[in-house]
Scaffold this motif. Structure first.
Motif, PDB file in Angstrom:
ATOM      1  N   ILE A   1      38.396  41.919  38.781  1.00 29.07           N
ATOM      2  CA  ILE A   1      37.755  40.630  38.501  1.00 29.07           C
ATOM      3  C   ILE A   1      37.366  39.924  39.797  1.00 29.07           C
ATOM      4  CG2 ILE A   1      38.197  38.322  37.543  1.00 29.07           C
ATOM      5  CD1 ILE A   1      40.069  39.919  35.483  1.00 29.07           C
ATOM      6  N   GLU A   2      38.142  40.159  40.844  1.00 30.69           N
ATOM      7  CA  GLU A   2      37.829  39.539  42.133  1.00 30.69           C
ATOM      8  C   GLU A   2      36.592  40.191  42.762  1.00 30.69           C
ATOM      9  OE1 GLU A   2      40.985  39.998  44.977  1.00 30.69           O
ATOM     10  OE2 GLU A   2      39.676  39.382  46.635  1.00 30.69           O
ATOM     11  N   HIS A   3      36.495  41.515  42.661  1.00 32.53           N
ATOM     12  CA  HIS A   3      35.450  42.218  43.417  1.00 32.53           C
ATOM     13  C   HIS A   3      34.158  42.492  42.666  1.00 32.53           C
ATOM     14  CE1 HIS A   3      38.932  43.080  46.057  1.00 32.53           C
ATOM     15  NE2 HIS A   3      37.997  42.883  46.965  1.00 32.53           N
ATOM     16  N   LEU A   4      34.212  42.479  41.338  1.00 33.95           N
ATOM     17  CA  LEU A   4      32.999  42.829  40.590  1.00 33.95           C
ATOM     18  C   LEU A   4      31.883  41.781  40.724  1.00 33.95           C
ATOM     19  CD1 LEU A   4      31.669  44.911  38.767  1.00 33.95           C
ATOM     20  CD2 LEU A   4      32.779  43.846  36.807  1.00 33.95           C
ATOM     21  N   PRO A   5      32.184  40.479  40.596  1.00 33.98           N
ATOM     22  CA  PRO A   5      31.081  39.505  40.652  1.00 33.98           C
ATOM     23  C   PRO A   5      30.231  39.589  41.932  1.00 33.98           C
ATOM     24  CG  PRO A   5      33.038  38.480  39.750  1.00 33.98           C
ATOM     25  CD  PRO A   5      33.463  39.821  40.251  1.00 33.98           C
ATOM     26  N   PRO A   6      30.846  39.675  43.135  1.00 32.35           N
ATOM     27  CA  PRO A   6      29.979  39.788  44.325  1.00 32.35           C
ATOM     28  C   PRO A   6      29.149  41.081  44.363  1.00 32.35           C
ATOM     29  CG  PRO A   6      32.329  39.733  44.964  1.00 32.35           C
ATOM     30  CD  PRO A   6      32.272  39.499  43.499  1.00 32.35           C
TER      31      PRO A   6
ATOM     32  N   ASP B   1      33.642  52.298  46.422  1.00 34.57           N
ATOM     33  CA  ASP B   1      33.887  51.975  47.824  1.00 34.57           C
ATOM     34  C   ASP B   1      35.128  51.084  47.983  1.00 34.57           C
ATOM     35  OD1 ASP B   1      32.623  52.653  50.280  1.00 34.57           O
ATOM     36  OD2 ASP B   1      32.212  50.516  50.590  1.00 34.57           O
ATOM     37  N   LEU B   2      35.503  50.404  46.901  1.00 37.93           N
ATOM     38  CA  LEU B   2      36.689  49.544  46.930  1.00 37.93           C
ATOM     39  C   LEU B   2      37.863  50.203  46.204  1.00 37.93           C
ATOM     40  CD1 LEU B   2      34.820  46.273  46.014  1.00 37.93           C
ATOM     41  CD2 LEU B   2      35.934  46.716  48.205  1.00 37.93           C
ATOM     42  N   GLY B   3      37.705  51.468  45.855  1.00 36.66           N
ATOM     43  CA  GLY B   3      38.799  52.187  45.207  1.00 36.66           C
ATOM     44  C   GLY B   3      38.845  52.047  43.711  1.00 36.66           C
TER      45      GLY B   3
END
Lengths: 280, 393
Positions: free
Chosen positions: B366-371, B313-315
């Motif tokens: 790295i920014e989007h995986l944790p949430p 969903d985030l590409g």
């Protein structure tokens, strides 16, 4: 990539009613980490014994999360008697359908609901009284029977898609096959004999319909075997035909007439039709 | 939406240079290399050059290169072609973690009455070479062991294995589809008799593969037809793709250093940051003997397909060894063979990089995986139970 509907995507990306209710009236837990999906459903009733609040927690794929979310939306406001009637198909339909391989996600929803209602009523989890057919995923014969009945399943693959049974080592496939056969036999017996509503026809309409049925349903099949048939006359419920081509000297033509032509005409025209052969 | 493609063990982008090299062979240079006239002859010449480039890349002789339609065909041809050459032998050795192109051939052979030994792996995905030594018998027709694993990137000690196998005079095949272009291969100094590679894993298009067959190896053709490929694979050659693969191998040789320095550093950076930022995360497979581009991580208490779809969903394009992504109900046979616990096996994600990836892309992941992991853990019934068990609920 799975072909998920927009509704599945919506309920996956924005799941409704996530969480656990404190001091719930009913709790239902199904699945496990080993199985790859699990659902914990909690609900609370209002003073009218309707489901006031319901929440879920799910470990699983997108369709498992979407099915859980859909289930909570469906049953909110229902009485337990109403909720009991919700089937896995209702959940799948609510989502605009699920890929067949993912139908077990909707079944998991229904099972969690069943478990939660049983818990509320102080009943023992039903799983204990039945035989585990699929040892890899811990699926009982009862669950398989229910899935076959509710979804009109015909093959082992389908049972796997709906219940996961048989999706591991495959040793239980013969057992599943036996269950399908048994349940389908029972279903056939229970099904009320199909009674087609047939209009009363005038003589002319009847002859026309007989001609149409012969032309559409019967003659092409006879021709495929090198035979043919002519309509000679219609006297009340008696239909007089003459066999042509190979049919005219085929020793099984008596069988052809009675079994085949008559059945077809009874199906499409009228239940009381009798077919007679006229020798040329 | 931007696309961050980190699924290069599934397939890779066709390099622009490769595409450019191929294009004339779809239009003006359409001759059949087998023809007697100049028009086919000029194509034959270019095809020979491409074969030489592939051979150079593998440290082989051009006569040892057989072009096929894909990695799967190469594997099938190697296994079935060898067994056909040794009809009196009925035993075959492989591992439990092969790609289906070998794994399902084993099941097929089992049904045909062959005795198949599948060597096990340990928790890190490593083989026990003593098990191999013990498995070899007089009846063994072939040993086929992959060079590097597609899911975890774990590299097997192929030369050591080859020595054990060759000591007994048994033919040795390796599926090097994931290894080619990522680690150096040199057939001149190798014990390998046959080796499979696939074009689309190294920036050539889908639909072209290679089977390297060492000179003097007994082999019956799998695809029976014309005299092409020295009678080892019938069928008119797929000229544009062969030209493309030649170019891709030339580039891969050139980029091998970069794979093992810059790409490896990106992978290590991604791994380090993921482990740092997301608790209850573990890396699957031997971290020492591993392809420089591959990272298989498991996030406990969440399921892989859900992670993939939220990433998508985030590409961000990755893949998973979870059950639900494949349509099967059990997690990947590789992770199961390694004994990865179910808490982690269902939540495995594979990131596989290429020379086209950048540091910015790693930062984006790295920014989007944790949430994403946090969101799914908040939905998961097991996460809270786990925290409670740790006295943190």
């Amino acid at each position: 990539m799975w072909d998920y509907t927009e509704k599945v995507k919506d309920h996956f990306l924005n799941p409704r009613n996530v969480g656990e209710i404190e001091n719930p009236d009913g709790v239902g837990e199904v699945g496990s980490l080993a199985c790859g999906d699990a659902l914990r459903l909690t609900f609370k009733l209002d003073e009218n014994k309707r489901i006031k609040d319901v929440k879920f927690k799910t470990f699983g794929c997108a369709s498992a999360i979407a099915s859980s979310s859909a289930l909570t939306e469906i049953i909110k406001g229902m009485t337990l008697e109403e909720a009991e009637k919700v089937t896995n198909k209702d959940i799948a339909d609510y989502l605009g359908g699920l890929p067949e391989e993912k139908m077990h996600c909707s079944v998991m929803g229904r099972e969690a609901l069943e478990a939660a209602i049983a818990h509320y009523r102080g009943q023992k989890p039903v799983k204990e009284d039945f035989e585990i057919v699929c040892k890899c995923f811990g699926v009982t014969d009862r669950e398989i029977i229910k899935a076959v009945r509710e979804n009109d399943l015909k093959t082992v693959d389908q049972v796997t898609y709906y219940t996961k049974a048989g999706g591991g080592c495959g040793q239980c496939h013969p057992k599943i096959e036996a269950i399908i056969e048994k349940v389908r036999k029972e279903m056939e017996k229970e099904a009320p004999p199909r009674k087609l509503e047939k209009k009363r026809l005038t003589n002319l309409q009847r002859i026309k319909l007989i001609e149409e049925t012969l032309g559409r349903e019967i003659i092409p099949a006879l021709k495929a075997d090198g035979g043919d048939l002519d309509l000679i006359d219609v006297e009340g419920n008696k239909v007089l035909v003459a066999l042509r081509g190979k049919c005219s000297f085929c020793p099984s033509s008596g069988f052809t007439l009675k079994q085949y032509v008559e059945t077809k005409l009874r199906e499409f025209v009228s239940d009381d039709i009798e077919v007679e052969e006229v020798r040329p | 939406m931007k696309t961050v493609y980190v699924d290069n063990n599934a397939t890779t982008k066709v390099a622009p240079e490769v595409l450019e090299a191929m294009l004339p062979y779809f239009s003006e240079l359409y001759g059949n290399p087998s023809s007697m006239h100049f028009f086919g002859g000029q194509v034959q010449k270019k095809m020979d050059e491409a074969r030489a480039k592939v051979a150079d890349f593998l440290g082989a002789d051009p006569s040892e290169i057989v072009f096929t339609s894909c990695g799967t065909e190469s594997d099938n041809a190697a296994i079935l072609g060898t067994l056909d050459s040794y009809p009196e032998k009925r035993h075959f050795i492989t591992t439990r973690v092969e790609h289906p192109a070998v794994g399902n051939v084993c099941s097929y052979l089992g049904r045909k009455g062959y005795r198949v030994t599948e060597l096990s792996v340990d928790r890190e995905g490593r083989l026990d070479l003593d098990e191999l030594r013990e498995a070899i018998t007089e009846d063994t027709a072939l040993v086929s062991i992959m060079y590097a694993n597609n899911e975890t990137g774990v590299i097997f000690p192929i030369e050591e294995i080859g020595e054990i196998v060759k000591e007994k005079g048994i033919p040795f095949h390796t599926d090097a589809v994931q290894a080619a272009g990522k680690i150096p291969l040199n057939m001149k100094k190798s014990t390998v008799d046959m080796l499979s590679i696939s074009g689309h894993k190294l920036h050539a298009p889908k639909g072209i593969g290679v089977l390297y067959i060492r000179k003097g190896t007994r082999f019956s053709p799998f695809m029976i037809g014309g005299h092409q490929e020295r009678g080892r694979r019938g069928g008119t050659e797929n000229v544009p793709y062969i030209i493309g693969l030649g170019k891709a191998c030339e580039l891969a040789k050139m980029h091998l250093d970069e794979e093992n320095t810059r790409v490896k550093a990106l992978r290590d950076y991604l791994e380090e940051k993921i482990l740092e930022k997301i608790p209850n995360t573990l890396v699957n497979g031997d971290r020492v003997n591993r392809l420089p581009n591959t990272l298989s991580v498991s996030f406990e208490y969440v399921e892989g397909e859900s992670i993939l779809l939220l990433l998508s969903d985030l590409g961000i394009c990755a893949s998973s060894g979870s059950a639900c992504t494949s349509g099967s109900l059990e997690p990947s046979h590789v992770l199961r063979a390694m004994g990865v616990p179910f808490t982690a096996a269902h939540g495995s994600i594979r990131f596989s990089l290429s020379i086209y990836n950048t540091k910015e892309e790693m930062d984006y992941i790295i920014e989007h995986l944790p949430p994403i992991i946090q969101k799914l853990r908040d939905i998961s019934p097991f996460w809270k139970d786990y925290l409670r068990s740790q006295g943190r609920g």
